[in-house]
Design a protein around this motif. Structure first.
Motif, PDB file in Angstrom:
ATOM      1  N   ALA A   1       0.832  -1.205   0.000  1.00 43.58           N
ATOM      2  CA  ALA A   1       0.000   0.000   0.000  1.00 43.58           C
ATOM      3  C   ALA A   1       0.869   1.258   0.000  1.00 43.58           C
ATOM      4  CB  ALA A   1      -0.937  -0.013   1.206  1.00 43.58           C
ATOM      5  N   LEU A   2       1.911   1.274   0.815  1.00 43.68           N
ATOM      6  CA  LEU A   2       2.824   2.427   0.835  1.00 43.68           C
ATOM      7  C   LEU A   2       3.521   2.597  -0.514  1.00 43.68           C
ATOM      8  CD1 LEU A   2       4.357   2.035   4.400  1.00 43.68           C
ATOM      9  CD2 LEU A   2       2.753   3.796   3.619  1.00 43.68           C
ATOM     10  N   PHE A   3       3.928   1.486  -1.113  1.00 48.53           N
ATOM     11  CA  PHE A   3       4.565   1.504  -2.431  1.00 48.53           C
ATOM     12  C   PHE A   3       3.613   2.106  -3.466  1.00 48.53           C
ATOM     13  CE2 PHE A   3       5.524  -0.979  -6.399  1.00 48.53           C
ATOM     14  CZ  PHE A   3       6.790  -0.466  -6.642  1.00 48.53           C
ATOM     15  N   ALA A   4       2.345   1.685  -3.427  1.00 48.49           N
ATOM     16  CA  ALA A   4       1.357   2.193  -4.388  1.00 48.49           C
ATOM     17  C   ALA A   4       1.100   3.681  -4.171  1.00 48.49           C
ATOM     18  CB  ALA A   4       0.057   1.401  -4.267  1.00 48.49           C
ATOM     19  N   LEU A   5       0.920   4.080  -2.929  1.00 49.80           N
ATOM     20  CA  LEU A   5       0.646   5.494  -2.638  1.00 49.80           C
ATOM     21  C   LEU A   5       1.808   6.394  -3.037  1.00 49.80           C
ATOM     22  CD1 LEU A   5      -1.141   5.106   0.807  1.00 49.80           C
ATOM     23  CD2 LEU A   5      -2.181   5.842  -1.364  1.00 49.80           C
ATOM     24  N   ALA A   6       3.023   5.892  -2.904  1.00 47.82           N
ATOM     25  CA  ALA A   6       4.202   6.690  -3.245  1.00 47.82           C
ATOM     26  C   ALA A   6       4.298   6.957  -4.742  1.00 47.82           C
ATOM     27  CB  ALA A   6       5.463   5.988  -2.759  1.00 47.82           C
ATOM     28  N   HIS A   7       3.622   6.163  -5.558  1.00 54.56           N
ATOM     29  CA  HIS A   7       3.701   6.352  -7.004  1.00 54.56           C
ATOM     30  C   HIS A   7       2.741   7.417  -7.517  1.00 54.56           C
ATOM     31  CE1 HIS A   7       6.321   2.885  -6.883  1.00 54.56           C
ATOM     32  NE2 HIS A   7       6.705   3.218  -8.099  1.00 54.56           N
ATOM     33  N   GLY A   8       1.907   7.956  -6.642  1.00 50.05           N
ATOM     34  CA  GLY A   8       1.193   9.189  -6.925  1.00 50.05           C
ATOM     35  C   GLY A   8      -0.099   9.159  -7.709  1.00 50.05           C
ATOM     36  N   LEU A   9      -0.125   8.614  -8.876  1.00 50.54           N
ATOM     37  CA  LEU A   9      -1.321   8.686  -9.713  1.00 50.54           C
ATOM     38  C   LEU A   9      -2.365   7.678  -9.267  1.00 50.54           C
ATOM     39  CD1 LEU A   9       0.214   8.990 -13.292  1.00 50.54           C
ATOM     40  CD2 LEU A   9      -0.862  10.784 -11.953  1.00 50.54           C
ATOM     41  N   ALA A  10      -3.601   8.114  -9.132  1.00 52.51           N
ATOM     42  CA  ALA A  10      -4.693   7.230  -8.712  1.00 52.51           C
ATOM     43  C   ALA A  10      -4.871   6.076  -9.689  1.00 52.51           C
ATOM     44  CB  ALA A  10      -5.984   8.017  -8.568  1.00 52.51           C
ATOM     45  N   VAL A  11      -4.695   6.350 -10.970  1.00 53.80           N
ATOM     46  CA  VAL A  11      -4.871   5.301 -11.979  1.00 53.80           C
ATOM     47  C   VAL A  11      -3.837   4.187 -11.812  1.00 53.80           C
ATOM     48  CG1 VAL A  11      -3.422   6.342 -13.776  1.00 53.80           C
ATOM     49  CG2 VAL A  11      -5.378   4.943 -14.441  1.00 53.80           C
TER      50      VAL A  11
ATOM     51  N   LEU B   1      -2.710   3.080  -8.810  1.00 56.03           N
ATOM     52  CA  LEU B   1      -2.808   2.424  -7.510  1.00 56.03           C
ATOM     53  C   LEU B   1      -2.974   0.904  -7.615  1.00 56.03           C
ATOM     54  CD1 LEU B   1      -4.877   4.944  -5.354  1.00 56.03           C
ATOM     55  CD2 LEU B   1      -2.478   4.320  -5.085  1.00 56.03           C
ATOM     56  N   PRO B   2      -3.934   0.380  -8.403  1.00 57.53           N
ATOM     57  CA  PRO B   2      -4.044  -1.085  -8.482  1.00 57.53           C
ATOM     58  C   PRO B   2      -2.775  -1.733  -9.037  1.00 57.53           C
ATOM     59  CG  PRO B   2      -5.979  -0.048  -9.460  1.00 57.53           C
ATOM     60  CD  PRO B   2      -4.991   1.039  -9.179  1.00 57.53           C
ATOM     61  N   TYR B   3      -2.203  -1.097 -10.057  1.00 52.32           N
ATOM     62  CA  TYR B   3      -1.005  -1.595 -10.734  1.00 52.32           C
ATOM     63  C   TYR B   3       0.179  -1.691  -9.771  1.00 52.32           C
ATOM     64  CZ  TYR B   3       2.987  -0.825 -13.988  1.00 52.32           C
ATOM     65  OH  TYR B   3       4.170  -0.882 -14.664  1.00 52.32           O
ATOM     66  N   THR B   4       0.463  -0.595  -9.083  1.00 47.47           N
ATOM     67  CA  THR B   4       1.635  -0.583  -8.206  1.00 47.47           C
ATOM     68  C   THR B   4       1.386  -1.374  -6.920  1.00 47.47           C
ATOM     69  OG1 THR B   4       0.952   1.608  -7.441  1.00 47.47           O
ATOM     70  CG2 THR B   4       2.681   1.527  -9.114  1.00 47.47           C
ATOM     71  N   PHE B   5       0.132  -1.424  -6.456  1.00 47.40           N
ATOM     72  CA  PHE B   5      -0.181  -2.253  -5.294  1.00 47.40           C
ATOM     73  C   PHE B   5       0.058  -3.728  -5.623  1.00 47.40           C
ATOM     74  CE2 PHE B   5      -3.117  -4.751  -2.673  1.00 47.40           C
ATOM     75  CZ  PHE B   5      -2.684  -4.374  -1.409  1.00 47.40           C
ATOM     76  N   GLY B   6      -0.402  -4.173  -6.786  1.00 48.11           N
ATOM     77  CA  GLY B   6      -0.193  -5.565  -7.204  1.00 48.11           C
ATOM     78  C   GLY B   6       1.280  -5.910  -7.345  1.00 48.11           C
ATOM     79  N   LEU B   7       2.052  -5.001  -7.933  1.00 50.05           N
ATOM     80  CA  LEU B   7       3.490  -5.247  -8.057  1.00 50.05           C
ATOM     81  C   LEU B   7       4.164  -5.247  -6.688  1.00 50.05           C
ATOM     82  CD1 LEU B   7       4.410  -3.209 -11.253  1.00 50.05           C
ATOM     83  CD2 LEU B   7       4.161  -5.686 -11.016  1.00 50.05           C
ATOM     84  N   GLY B   8       3.714  -4.376  -5.792  1.00 47.94           N
ATOM     85  CA  GLY B   8       4.258  -4.374  -4.433  1.00 47.94           C
ATOM     86  C   GLY B   8       4.015  -5.692  -3.727  1.00 47.94           C
ATOM     87  N   LEU B   9       2.820  -6.254  -3.917  1.00 44.06           N
ATOM     88  CA  LEU B   9       2.536  -7.574  -3.339  1.00 44.06           C
ATOM     89  C   LEU B   9       3.429  -8.644  -3.957  1.00 44.06           C
ATOM     90  CD1 LEU B   9      -1.370  -7.665  -3.140  1.00 44.06           C
ATOM     91  CD2 LEU B   9       0.247  -7.526  -1.232  1.00 44.06           C
ATOM     92  N   LEU B  10       3.538  -8.633  -5.291  1.00 46.14           N
ATOM     93  CA  LEU B  10       4.339  -9.639  -5.993  1.00 46.14           C
ATOM     94  C   LEU B  10       5.803  -9.591  -5.558  1.00 46.14           C
ATOM     95  CD1 LEU B  10       4.514 -11.844  -8.230  1.00 46.14           C
ATOM     96  CD2 LEU B  10       5.038  -9.988  -9.806  1.00 46.14           C
ATOM     97  N   PHE B  11       6.404  -8.400  -5.571  1.00 50.51           N
ATOM     98  CA  PHE B  11       7.807  -8.281  -5.200  1.00 50.51           C
ATOM     99  C   PHE B  11       8.009  -8.556  -3.703  1.00 50.51           C
ATOM    100  CE2 PHE B  11       8.070  -5.160  -8.941  1.00 50.51           C
ATOM    101  CZ  PHE B  11       8.334  -6.182  -9.833  1.00 50.51           C
ATOM    102  N   GLY B  12       7.020  -8.220  -2.872  1.00 54.64           N
ATOM    103  CA  GLY B  12       7.095  -8.546  -1.454  1.00 54.64           C
ATOM    104  C   GLY B  12       7.047 -10.051  -1.220  1.00 54.64           C
TER     105      GLY B  12
END
Length: 176
Positions: free
Chosen positions: A106-116, A118-129
């Protein structure tokens, strides 16, 4: 020591098991497929606006070799050290592992800024985590993140866009 805690468990610098390297191409292919699915989900949830156009214009400036290094290698190293190393490690000290995984994503997704995004970066954050947790090392996540960014940046124009009807098929085939 980092934040009063031993550096080793936080940053996971130890080498990963050999099987982690063998599975890495599949993880990167899966990350591109997951990203395609979640990017289209973001586009469906958040209307396109001038911010997205500005983002696309800014990313177009990284089409040189050095530009690709800047958008692939540097974030792959820096973001993995921060989010999957320090943040995931610190959160795991006081939270259940699943909550720490979701929290750092969630922090990774929020740090990427654009609302569009959020799902993309949240999913990648989960995968890499998950990759970091399963291998006990940051190295596979660093390489997978850098490879994902490199391929996404260099192949971006060849991946299905919002005007094409088949992004879900593309993503499903890649995940399979």
């Amino acid at each position: 020591r980092l934040a009063g805690l031993p550096r080793g468990p936080l940053l996971s610098w130890r080498p990963p098991p050999r099987r982690a390297w063998a599975l890495l191409p599949f993880v990167v292919a899966g990350s591109l497929s997951l990203a395609t699915l979640l990017w289209h989900l973001g586009l469906a949830l958040v209307p396109a606006n001038e911010t997205l156009a500005l983002y696309a214009e800014a990313m177009a400036g990284f089409d040189s070799t050095w530009g690709l290094v800047v958008v692939s290698v540097l974030p792959g190293l820096g973001e993995e050290l921060l989010y999957r190393g320090a943040i995931l490690g610190l959160l795991r000290k006081g939270w259940p592992t699943w909550a720490a995984l979701v929290g750092q994503a969630a922090l990774f997704a929020l740090a990427h800024g654009l609302a569009v995004r959020l799902p993309y970066t949240f999913g990648l954050g989960l995968l890499f985590g998950l990759l970091t947790l399963r291998t006990g090392s940051l190295w596979p996540a660093i390489v997978a993140h850098a490879a994902h960014n490199l391929l996404a940046a260099s192949l971006g124009e060849h991946l299905p866009g919002p005007e094409q009807p088949w992004p879900w098929l593309f993503a499903a085939l890649g995940l399979a």
